[in-house]
Design a protein around this motif. Structure first.
Motif, PDB file in Angstrom:
ATOM      1  N   ALA A  89      -2.200  -4.301  -2.553  1.00  9.72           N
ATOM      2  CA  ALA A  89      -2.164  -4.948  -1.242  1.00  9.72           C
ATOM      3  C   ALA A  89      -2.353  -6.455  -1.381  1.00  9.72           C
ATOM      4  N   MET A  90      -3.301  -6.854  -2.226  1.00 15.25           N
ATOM      5  CA  MET A  90      -3.577  -8.275  -2.374  1.00 15.25           C
ATOM      6  C   MET A  90      -2.379  -9.001  -2.964  1.00 15.25           C
ATOM      7  N   SER A  91      -1.788  -8.400  -3.993  1.00 21.91           N
ATOM      8  CA  SER A  91      -0.610  -8.969  -4.622  1.00 21.91           C
ATOM      9  C   SER A  91       0.514  -9.153  -3.597  1.00 21.91           C
ATOM     10  N   SER A  92       0.749  -8.106  -2.826  1.00 23.68           N
ATOM     11  CA  SER A  92       1.838  -8.140  -1.857  1.00 23.68           C
ATOM     12  C   SER A  92       1.571  -9.185  -0.791  1.00 23.68           C
ATOM     13  N   ALA A  93       0.318  -9.281  -0.355  1.00 27.03           N
ATOM     14  CA  ALA A  93      -0.021 -10.236   0.702  1.00 27.03           C
ATOM     15  C   ALA A  93       0.211 -11.668   0.231  1.00 27.03           C
ATOM     16  N   VAL A  94      -0.223 -11.962  -0.988  1.00 26.35           N
ATOM     17  CA  VAL A  94      -0.057 -13.321  -1.501  1.00 26.35           C
ATOM     18  C   VAL A  94       1.422 -13.633  -1.707  1.00 26.35           C
ATOM     19  N   LEU A 100       0.840  -1.209   0.000  1.00 29.14           N
ATOM     20  CA  LEU A 100       0.000   0.000   0.000  1.00 29.14           C
ATOM     21  C   LEU A 100       0.869   1.251   0.000  1.00 29.14           C
ATOM     22  N   ALA A 101       1.920   1.214   0.804  1.00 29.71           N
ATOM     23  CA  ALA A 101       2.786   2.384   0.916  1.00 29.71           C
ATOM     24  C   ALA A 101       3.489   2.670  -0.399  1.00 29.71           C
ATOM     25  N   LEU A 102       3.813   1.617  -1.152  1.00 23.34           N
ATOM     26  CA  LEU A 102       4.423   1.840  -2.462  1.00 23.34           C
ATOM     27  C   LEU A 102       3.351   2.276  -3.459  1.00 23.34           C
ATOM     28  N   THR A 140       8.192   0.027  -9.832  1.00 25.59           N
ATOM     29  CA  THR A 140       8.216  -1.276  -9.158  1.00 25.59           C
ATOM     30  C   THR A 140       9.573  -1.939  -9.351  1.00 25.59           C
ATOM     31  N   LEU A 141      10.159  -1.751 -10.527  1.00 24.26           N
ATOM     32  CA  LEU A 141      11.489  -2.304 -10.780  1.00 24.26           C
ATOM     33  C   LEU A 141      12.497  -1.683  -9.815  1.00 24.26           C
ATOM     34  N   GLY A 142      12.412  -0.344  -9.687  1.00 25.28           N
ATOM     35  CA  GLY A 142      13.311   0.359  -8.788  1.00 25.28           C
ATOM     36  C   GLY A 142      13.130  -0.092  -7.352  1.00 25.28           C
TER      37      GLY A 142
END
Lengths: 236, 353
Positions: B229-234, B106-108, B124-126
């Motif tokens: 958020a969902m992507s990061s959580a998984v 979320l923060a990103l 996202t790459l960075g």
């Protein structure tokens, strides 16, 4: 008391101002038209009302309360539907999915089903195409889908941007018949059109937009009879 | 025949799950090194399904998923390894790790949501590179290149019927096999539910046309943030399983750009936005990498074809070339992926459903 009031609205894109202070108002249950040439600012006006383009100054009042500066999805949720220029249907999704997204704010599944059925009554051909991918519909059907999708969201005020654009004459007639019938369902309509003749025939009142300013205003009949309108927009 | 096939293709998840669940009972090799490799495969499947939320459903190009995989693994490790005073137990640590990683997502996402396409990809790459370098240099916390270990196995200290669960995990790789398989099954189930939920529809609507979506009353900002958020959580869940199965976070290079690209390629190869496609893509690309390539190498060694150890004659040496060629061929002949989502197939071939 007007349901929607636009006061001295200015809007634009980056350094370009497309609307230089436009004012108009709509009574509840009324159909009004905004006519004008390409690039007059008609589309920008609707987008500024629905919050897609931010207003630079001026105000939009909905039921006497300012909605200026609210996000587009918030304005929609208050009851102002927008059927944008160029249809903007979800072309990879089916007709059914498009209509369901139109009712995204409706959490009651049964009510949503009824709303979709009702929209399909207006455009019966859609009911026979529910599982078809929307991008494969004909241009007329896509436009019908765009209008139906906006109606599934149960708007109190519907901003309709060029519903007749690029359609065959027969389909144009059908489209205007439906648009004209919407006020009987208690929906207030702001119709933006290049087809001035048809729009003025339907509209109780109308405004002519030129280069981002209102140059003429009156009842639909008055404008249709006005020599300046006849010369510039009715091709006479 | 037709009806049998119809039944199977409607319930492919159940069939595949049943086969995978029985496999260790009939294939003894799954109790050894092969079991570990297949476990890794399952973990990558979970990671890819997480990435698919952003790239497939929501249409946001994410090139740094490995960073979230890594953050998930490190947060779990910090909460469980003996060098830190927390040691709160695997399950609780995994839950915290998933929540923390989702928060970092979320923060990103919040400041970068206005970016589209290439620009979001660059951010996202960075972030992926920054995360990797931070993990490497923050030695006091992350152990630098040594990583954090030992990460205790799930259930360490919990005794069931006289056996320590942690010990069972440590001794028999089949425990991890079943744990990751169950996690994967759970994620597949959740993704299925999400696809047909309001949120899932909103993801797709935003991908297809943000302006139209906002005219439907959908908040594009909120929808994209939820995808982040969902992507990061998984991805964090995958990271937790990964660290536990290796009993270490490994060094930060395990979570570098190559890893992100590998998973992204798997999703694209299999079919963007398609659950079976994503799983097949991982099975092919990662399976090739972790199962087939080592096996072929050992075979070459056994047959003594390559006594000089030249990389030209080793299977692994050709790995990236084979990847590249395979991807080019798929993109040329089947751009919608091997098992496309219905929507993409419709667009690229103009079929009706």
């Amino acid at each position: 008391m007007p349901i929607l009031e636009v006061n001295d609205l200015q809007a634009g894109y980056g350094p370009i101002t497309a609307l230089h202070g436009v004012s108009f108002d709509v009574e509840e249950g009324e159909l009004v038209a905004i006519i004008g040439a390409n690039g007059a600012g008609k589309t920008t006006l609707l987008m500024a009302i629905s919050g897609i383009v931010p207003a630079l100054s001026g105000a939009v009042l909905y039921r006497r309360r300012s909605i200026t500066g609210l996000a587009a999805h918030v304005i929609m949720r208050q009851g102002i539907g927008h059927c944008p220029e160029g249809r903007r249907i979800f072309s990879r999704l089916t007709v059914q999915e498009n209509l369901e997204l139109g009712g995204f704010t409706q959490r009651d599944r049964w009510q949503l089903r009824r709303d979709i059925a009702e929209a399909c009554e207006l455009f019966p051909v859609l009911g026979t195409r529910m599982t078809q991918v929307a991008g494969t519909l004909s241009g007329g059907e896509q436009q019908m889908l765009a209008v139906a999708r906006a109606l599934v969201g149960r708007p109190k005020v519907l901003l309709l941007d060029e519903p007749s654009l690029g359609l065959a004459p027969l389909v144009v007639r059908q489209m205007f018949d439906v648009v004209g019938s919407l006020t009987a369902r208690g929906i207030t309509i702001v119709l933006v059109e290049q087809n001035a003749r048809a729009a003025l025939a339907l509209a109780a009142r109308a405004w002519v937009l030129e280069a981002g300013r209102v140059t003429l205003a009156g009842t639909g009949k008055e404008l249709a009879a006005d020599p300046r309108v006849r010369a510039a927009y009715l091709g006479e | 025949m037709g009806t049998v096939w119809g039944w199977v293709s409607d319930r492919w998840e159940v069939v595949v799950l049943a086969v995978l669940a029985v496999a260790p009972l009939v294939i003894p090799a799954l109790g050894g090194a092969l079991g570990g490799q297949v476990t890794t495969l399952f973990i990558y499947c979970i990671l890819a399904l997480g990435l698919n939320v952003m790239v497939g459903y929501t249409g946001l190009l994410h090139l740094g998923i490995a960073a979230f995989f890594g953050i998930g693994a490190y947060v779990l490790a910090i909460l469980t390894v003996p060098t830190f005073p927390f040691q709160i137990g695997w399950l609780a640590a995994a839950a915290v790790s998933i929540a923390v990683t989702a928060g970092i997502g979320l923060a990103l996402g919040a400041p970068t949501l206005r970016l589209r396409g290439d620009y979001l990809a660059i951010v996202t790459l960075g972030f992926g590179e920054v995360a990797k370098v931070t993990l490497r240099n923050l030695e006091q916390v992350t152990g630098g290149m040594k990583g954090l270990n030992p990460v205790p196995p799930p259930g360490a200290g919990v005794t069931v019927a006289g056996t320590d669960l942690g010990l069972a995990f440590a001794v028999d790789p089949r425990w991890f096999y079943y744990l990751t398989l169950a996690s994967l099954a759970g994620v597949v189930w959740a993704m299925r539910r999400l696809e047909n939920s309001r949120l899932g529809r909103a993801w797709v609507a935003v991908r297809e046309d943000e302006l139209a979506a906002s005219a439907m009353g959908i908040s594009a900002t909120r929808v994209k943030l939820s995808a982040f958020a969902m992507s990061s959580a998984v991805a964090a869940l995958a990271g937790c399983l990964y660290a536990a199965s290796l009993s270490t976070t490994a060094d930060p290079n395990a979570y570098d750009f190559n890893r992100s690209i590998l998973v992204l390629c798997a999703v694209i190869l299999g079919g963007l936005g398609s659950i079976p496609g994503t799983l097949l893509g991982v099975a092919i690309l990662v399976g090739f990498d972790t199962v087939l390539a080592p096996w072929a190498d050992s075979l070459i060694q056994q047959l003594n074809i390559n006594p000089s150890g030249s990389s030209l004659l080793s299977f692994s040496g050709w790995r990236l070339a084979i990847f590249g060629i395979a991807l080019v061929l798929v993109m040329r002949y089947r751009p919608e992926g091997l098992i496309p989502s219905r929507r993409l197939a419709a667009e690229l071939h103009g079929d009706q459903r």
